[in-house]
Scaffold this motif. Sequence first.
Motif, PDB file in Angstrom:
ATOM      1  N   CYS A  38     -23.731  35.928  13.788  1.00  0.00           N
ATOM      2  CA  CYS A  38     -23.924  35.083  14.974  1.00  0.00           C
ATOM      3  C   CYS A  38     -22.621  34.401  15.360  1.00  0.00           C
ATOM      4  O   CYS A  38     -22.252  34.370  16.543  1.00  0.00           O
ATOM      5  CB  CYS A  38     -25.009  34.046  14.688  1.00  0.00           C
ATOM      6  SG  CYS A  38     -25.362  32.927  16.070  1.00  0.00           S
TER       7      CYS A  38
ATOM      8  N   LYS B  92     -20.037  36.999  16.783  1.00  0.00           N
ATOM      9  CA  LYS B  92     -20.377  37.393  18.155  1.00  0.00           C
ATOM     10  C   LYS B  92     -20.019  36.281  19.142  1.00  0.00           C
ATOM     11  O   LYS B  92     -19.474  36.558  20.221  1.00  0.00           O
ATOM     12  CB  LYS B  92     -21.869  37.709  18.251  1.00  0.00           C
ATOM     13  CG  LYS B  92     -22.285  38.997  17.543  1.00  0.00           C
ATOM     14  CD  LYS B  92     -23.793  39.208  17.675  1.00  0.00           C
ATOM     15  CE  LYS B  92     -24.227  40.476  16.962  1.00  0.00           C
ATOM     16  NZ  LYS B  92     -25.705  40.675  17.052  1.00  0.00           N
ATOM     17  N   ALA B  93     -20.320  35.044  18.770  1.00  0.00           N
ATOM     18  CA  ALA B  93     -20.021  33.916  19.653  1.00  0.00           C
ATOM     19  C   ALA B  93     -18.521  33.788  19.886  1.00  0.00           C
ATOM     20  O   ALA B  93     -18.064  33.600  21.025  1.00  0.00           O
ATOM     21  CB  ALA B  93     -20.582  32.621  19.070  1.00  0.00           C
TER      22      ALA B  93
ATOM     23  N   VAL C  57     -16.552  34.230  23.498  1.00  0.00           N
ATOM     24  CA  VAL C  57     -15.742  33.122  24.008  1.00  0.00           C
ATOM     25  C   VAL C  57     -14.303  33.571  24.242  1.00  0.00           C
ATOM     26  O   VAL C  57     -13.697  33.243  25.276  1.00  0.00           O
ATOM     27  CB  VAL C  57     -15.785  31.925  23.036  1.00  0.00           C
ATOM     28  CG1 VAL C  57     -14.758  30.870  23.448  1.00  0.00           C
ATOM     29  CG2 VAL C  57     -17.170  31.307  22.997  1.00  0.00           C
TER      30      VAL C  57
ATOM     31  N   SER D 130     -21.092  29.871  27.175  1.00  0.00           N
ATOM     32  CA  SER D 130     -22.054  28.976  26.530  1.00  0.00           C
ATOM     33  C   SER D 130     -23.509  29.442  26.618  1.00  0.00           C
ATOM     34  O   SER D 130     -24.263  29.259  25.645  1.00  0.00           O
ATOM     35  CB  SER D 130     -21.913  27.558  27.100  1.00  0.00           C
ATOM     36  OG  SER D 130     -22.035  27.553  28.503  1.00  0.00           O
TER      37      SER D 130
ATOM     38  N   TYR E 197     -24.673  32.494  26.463  1.00  0.00           N
ATOM     39  CA  TYR E 197     -24.854  33.520  25.431  1.00  0.00           C
ATOM     40  C   TYR E 197     -24.757  32.911  24.040  1.00  0.00           C
ATOM     41  O   TYR E 197     -25.494  33.310  23.127  1.00  0.00           O
ATOM     42  CB  TYR E 197     -23.807  34.617  25.607  1.00  0.00           C
ATOM     43  CG  TYR E 197     -23.925  35.732  24.592  1.00  0.00           C
ATOM     44  CD1 TYR E 197     -24.988  36.633  24.646  1.00  0.00           C
ATOM     45  CD2 TYR E 197     -22.993  35.874  23.573  1.00  0.00           C
ATOM     46  CE1 TYR E 197     -25.110  37.654  23.718  1.00  0.00           C
ATOM     47  CE2 TYR E 197     -23.107  36.892  22.636  1.00  0.00           C
ATOM     48  CZ  TYR E 197     -24.167  37.775  22.709  1.00  0.00           C
ATOM     49  OH  TYR E 197     -24.279  38.788  21.780  1.00  0.00           O
ATOM     50  N   VAL E 198     -23.871  31.942  23.867  1.00  0.00           N
ATOM     51  CA  VAL E 198     -23.740  31.276  22.564  1.00  0.00           C
ATOM     52  C   VAL E 198     -25.035  30.557  22.217  1.00  0.00           C
ATOM     53  O   VAL E 198     -25.525  30.633  21.071  1.00  0.00           O
ATOM     54  CB  VAL E 198     -22.555  30.291  22.583  1.00  0.00           C
ATOM     55  CG1 VAL E 198     -22.518  29.487  21.279  1.00  0.00           C
ATOM     56  CG2 VAL E 198     -21.238  31.039  22.776  1.00  0.00           C
TER      57      VAL E 198
ATOM     58  N   LEU F  97     -27.587  33.065  21.128  1.00  0.00           N
ATOM     59  CA  LEU F  97     -27.374  33.510  19.747  1.00  0.00           C
ATOM     60  C   LEU F  97     -27.901  32.478  18.752  1.00  0.00           C
ATOM     61  O   LEU F  97     -28.544  32.831  17.759  1.00  0.00           O
ATOM     62  CB  LEU F  97     -25.881  33.753  19.504  1.00  0.00           C
ATOM     63  CG  LEU F  97     -25.250  34.968  20.186  1.00  0.00           C
ATOM     64  CD1 LEU F  97     -23.746  34.984  19.930  1.00  0.00           C
ATOM     65  CD2 LEU F  97     -25.876  36.267  19.685  1.00  0.00           C
ATOM     66  N   ILE F  98     -27.623  31.219  19.016  1.00  0.00           N
ATOM     67  CA  ILE F  98     -28.084  30.158  18.117  1.00  0.00           C
ATOM     68  C   ILE F  98     -29.608  30.110  18.079  1.00  0.00           C
ATOM     69  O   ILE F  98     -30.218  30.006  17.000  1.00  0.00           O
ATOM     70  CB  ILE F  98     -27.516  28.801  18.562  1.00  0.00           C
ATOM     71  CG1 ILE F  98     -25.995  28.803  18.432  1.00  0.00           C
ATOM     72  CG2 ILE F  98     -28.116  27.668  17.730  1.00  0.00           C
ATOM     73  CD1 ILE F  98     -25.335  27.562  18.982  1.00  0.00           C
TER      74      ILE F  98
END
Length: 256
Positions: free
Chosen positions: A25, A28-29, A33, A99, A101-102, A105-106
């Motif tokens: 995770c 990927k983040a 970014v 942000s 997409y981040v 993911l979280i």
Amino acid sequence: MKHDGTERRGEQMTFWNHLDALRSCIIKAIVVVVVFGVLAFIMKEELFNIVLAPRSSDFITYKLLGGEPFSLHLMNTGLTEQFVIHMKTAMYAGLLAASPYVLYLIFGFIAPALYNTEKRYVAQATISAYFMFIIGTLVNYFIVFPLAVRFLGTYQVSEDVQNMLTLQSYIETLLSMTFVMGVIFELPVVSWVLARIGILKHNLMTDYRRHAIVAIFIIAAIITPTGDIFTLLIVSLPIWLLYETSILVVKRSEKK
């Protein structure tokens, strides 16, 4: 064991499985970014047309408010300063663009460990927090920062003293105020979460309104980069409005 048709990940995965999922995770983040940051870096002209727009009276906020024409001339004092500022601004823009997409993911990482009801509340809080951060960013860009720039950038104790602003001062003030205003606009979301778990009541917020106003001025004084009373009032006003909004949010949550 199943709850609401959902199994908790902790009953299926080991600690090392969790660690691998978390590492994936994070990787990927970071990649997303960086990709958006590189794109923002490449689009230098478009990026700084947006960033530097509030320094001129052609900016939309000044046109709506009226006033005398002005234009701030920024200067560079360091050999590597412009390149470093370019990278810093591009990475912030990349983080802002990536942000959603981040956050996805979280949420995808923690969702399997939640019940369906918990997923719904977490999803609501996450989406609301994201949109409130964006609103805070826009409020700063279109209202708070431009007003501070016009007042402080054109203020003179004497006509013999000319303002010479550095690019670093301008960009660092913009980025810091943008981040701070984004975080401040999370107040209604945080209040809603605290109300949902029974910690916060609207009666408490109403009874301590005067204390909150004093605290708001103190917080605004701490986070205001310039330290002048004009910027202090500009920053304090939206925080107070957010506090009043939070009272309504908590009250409505209690009724539900």
